[in-house]
Write an enzyme that holds these catalytic residues in place. Sequence first.
Site, PDB file in Angstrom:
ATOM      1  N   HIS A 139       0.749  -0.891   0.291  1.00  0.00           N
ATOM      2  CA  HIS A 139      -0.145   0.540  -0.133  1.00  0.00           C
ATOM      3  C   HIS A 139       0.355   1.573   0.402  1.00  0.00           C
ATOM      4  O   HIS A 139       1.932   1.177   0.357  1.00  0.00           O
ATOM      5  CB  HIS A 139      -0.887  -0.410   1.135  1.00  0.00           C
ATOM      6  CG  HIS A 139      -2.411  -0.806   0.710  1.00  0.00           C
ATOM      7  ND1 HIS A 139      -3.218  -0.889   1.601  1.00  0.00           N
ATOM      8  CD2 HIS A 139      -2.284  -2.238   0.287  1.00  0.00           C
ATOM      9  CE1 HIS A 139      -3.721  -2.102   0.953  1.00  0.00           C
ATOM     10  NE2 HIS A 139      -3.379  -2.711   0.533  1.00  0.00           N
ATOM     11  N   GLU A 166       0.805   3.646   1.914  1.00  0.00           N
ATOM     12  CA  GLU A 166       0.786   4.214   3.056  1.00  0.00           C
ATOM     13  C   GLU A 166       1.929   3.894   3.573  1.00  0.00           C
ATOM     14  O   GLU A 166       3.069   4.255   4.172  1.00  0.00           O
ATOM     15  CB  GLU A 166      -0.615   4.419   4.050  1.00  0.00           C
ATOM     16  CG  GLU A 166      -1.492   4.994   2.917  1.00  0.00           C
ATOM     17  CD  GLU A 166      -2.556   4.229   2.801  1.00  0.00           C
ATOM     18  OE1 GLU A 166      -1.579   4.033   2.105  1.00  0.00           O
ATOM     19  OE2 GLU A 166      -3.666   4.921   2.875  1.00  0.00           O
ATOM     20  N   CYS A 202      -2.439  -0.225   7.274  1.00  0.00           N
ATOM     21  CA  CYS A 202      -1.923   0.839   7.070  1.00  0.00           C
ATOM     22  C   CYS A 202      -1.576   2.010   7.757  1.00  0.00           C
ATOM     23  O   CYS A 202      -1.179   2.875   9.342  1.00  0.00           O
ATOM     24  CB  CYS A 202      -2.487   1.956   6.134  1.00  0.00           C
ATOM     25  SG  CYS A 202      -1.599   0.943   4.327  1.00  0.00           S
ATOM     26  N   CYS A 227      -6.675   1.759   4.710  1.00  0.00           N
ATOM     27  CA  CYS A 227      -6.677   0.683   5.728  1.00  0.00           C
ATOM     28  C   CYS A 227      -6.399   0.086   6.250  1.00  0.00           C
ATOM     29  O   CYS A 227      -5.749   0.747   7.384  1.00  0.00           O
ATOM     30  CB  CYS A 227      -6.746  -0.617   5.034  1.00  0.00           C
ATOM     31  SG  CYS A 227      -4.689  -0.962   4.622  1.00  0.00           S
TER      32      CYS A 227
HETATM   33  O1  5HU Z   1      -5.206   2.236   2.604  1.00  0.00           O
HETATM   34  C1  5HU Z   1      -4.987   1.672   1.364  1.00  0.00           C
HETATM   35  N1  5HU Z   1      -3.883   1.972   0.364  1.00  0.00           N
HETATM   36  C2  5HU Z   1      -3.423   1.351  -1.009  1.00  0.00           C
HETATM   37  O2  5HU Z   1      -2.898   1.969  -1.432  1.00  0.00           O
HETATM   38  N2  5HU Z   1      -4.446   0.650  -1.781  1.00  0.00           N
HETATM   39  C3  5HU Z   1      -4.056   0.348  -1.911  1.00  0.00           C
HETATM   40  C4  5HU Z   1      -4.114  -1.620  -2.418  1.00  0.00           C
HETATM   41  C5  5HU Z   1      -4.785  -1.186  -4.206  1.00  0.00           C
HETATM   42  O3  5HU Z   1      -3.579  -1.898  -5.351  1.00  0.00           O
HETATM   43  C6  5HU Z   1      -6.524  -0.510  -4.728  1.00  0.00           C
HETATM   44  C7  5HU Z   1      -7.445  -0.361  -3.875  1.00  0.00           C
HETATM   45  O4  5HU Z   1      -7.966  -1.758  -4.912  1.00  0.00           O
HETATM   46  P1  5HU Z   1      -9.772  -1.244  -4.861  1.00  0.00           P
HETATM   47  O5  5HU Z   1     -10.023   0.109  -4.792  1.00  0.00           O
HETATM   48  O6  5HU Z   1      -9.526  -1.918  -6.402  1.00  0.00           O
HETATM   49  O7  5HU Z   1     -10.225  -2.256  -4.018  1.00  0.00           O
HETATM   50  O8  5HU Z   1      -5.493   0.580  -3.114  1.00  0.00           O
HETATM   51  C8  5HU Z   1      -5.675   0.640  -0.679  1.00  0.00           C
HETATM   52  C9  5HU Z   1      -5.950   1.003   0.575  1.00  0.00           C
HETATM   53  C10 5HU Z   1      -6.801   0.882   1.414  1.00  0.00           C
HETATM   54  O9  5HU Z   1      -8.327   0.432   0.550  1.00  0.00           O
HETATM   55 ZN    ZN Z   2      -3.730   0.050   3.320  1.00  0.00          ZN
END
Ligand code: 5HU
Ligand code: ZN
Length: 167
Positions: free
Chosen positions: A76, A78, A105, A102
């Site tokens: 992710h 963060e 993170c 999330c």
């Molecule tokens: O805190 C976050 N940080 C982060 O980088 N992500 C990324 C992971 C995935 O590549 C994408 C989420 O994918 P989707 O919206 O298709 O479920 O975003 C997702 C979150 C939380 O949703």
């Molecule tokens: Zn995350």
Amino acid sequence: MGALSWDDYFMSLAFLTSMRSKDPSTQVGACIVNDRNRIIGVGYNGMPSNCPNDQLPWSKRSVEGELATKYPYVVHAELNAVLNKNAESCSGCRIYSTLFPCNECAKVIIQAGIKQVIFASDKHSDRASAKASRRLFELANVELRQHVPEARRGGRDGTQWEKAEKQ
Ligand SMILES: O=c1[nH]c(=O)n([C@H]2C[C@H](O)[C@@H](COP(=O)(O)O)O2)cc1CO
Ligand SMILES: [Zn+2]
């Protein structure tokens, strides 16, 4: 036109950074800033270093199950921002993220000593991971704030935020 506010500037930088992501559905960017408005780290969601990108999936779902989706593999934004930091510590810093963090993170943000989270999109607010992260942030006294671009208060062209909200 006056100068960009710090909040608009750092959130724009988070959006610019998100554009490095290869995720076809959600590009996320994050930027960590200290109390002197110096940038400590930036990151975007991507596959782990040294893993050939073409060998990992970007799908959201698959008939073959979760292991054929991106979720178990993607790092992710963060977490990457914290790991990429160019300072000794993130203690007392704030993080700008184009998406509400999330729970995984949230754990990293809290353990890194980050005290403020400024986010743009909250599109996954109904997911358990977002609810758990709100709970953790509240308990740990991490301040949460949704970014309202200056454009919304009249003036600037805020198309990147409108795009993010529609994603
Ligand atoms: O805190 C976050 N940080 C982060 O980088 N992500 C990324 C992971 C995935 O590549 C994408 C989420 O994918 P989707 O919206 O298709 O479920 O975003 C997702 C979150 C939380 O949703
Ligand atoms: Zn995350």
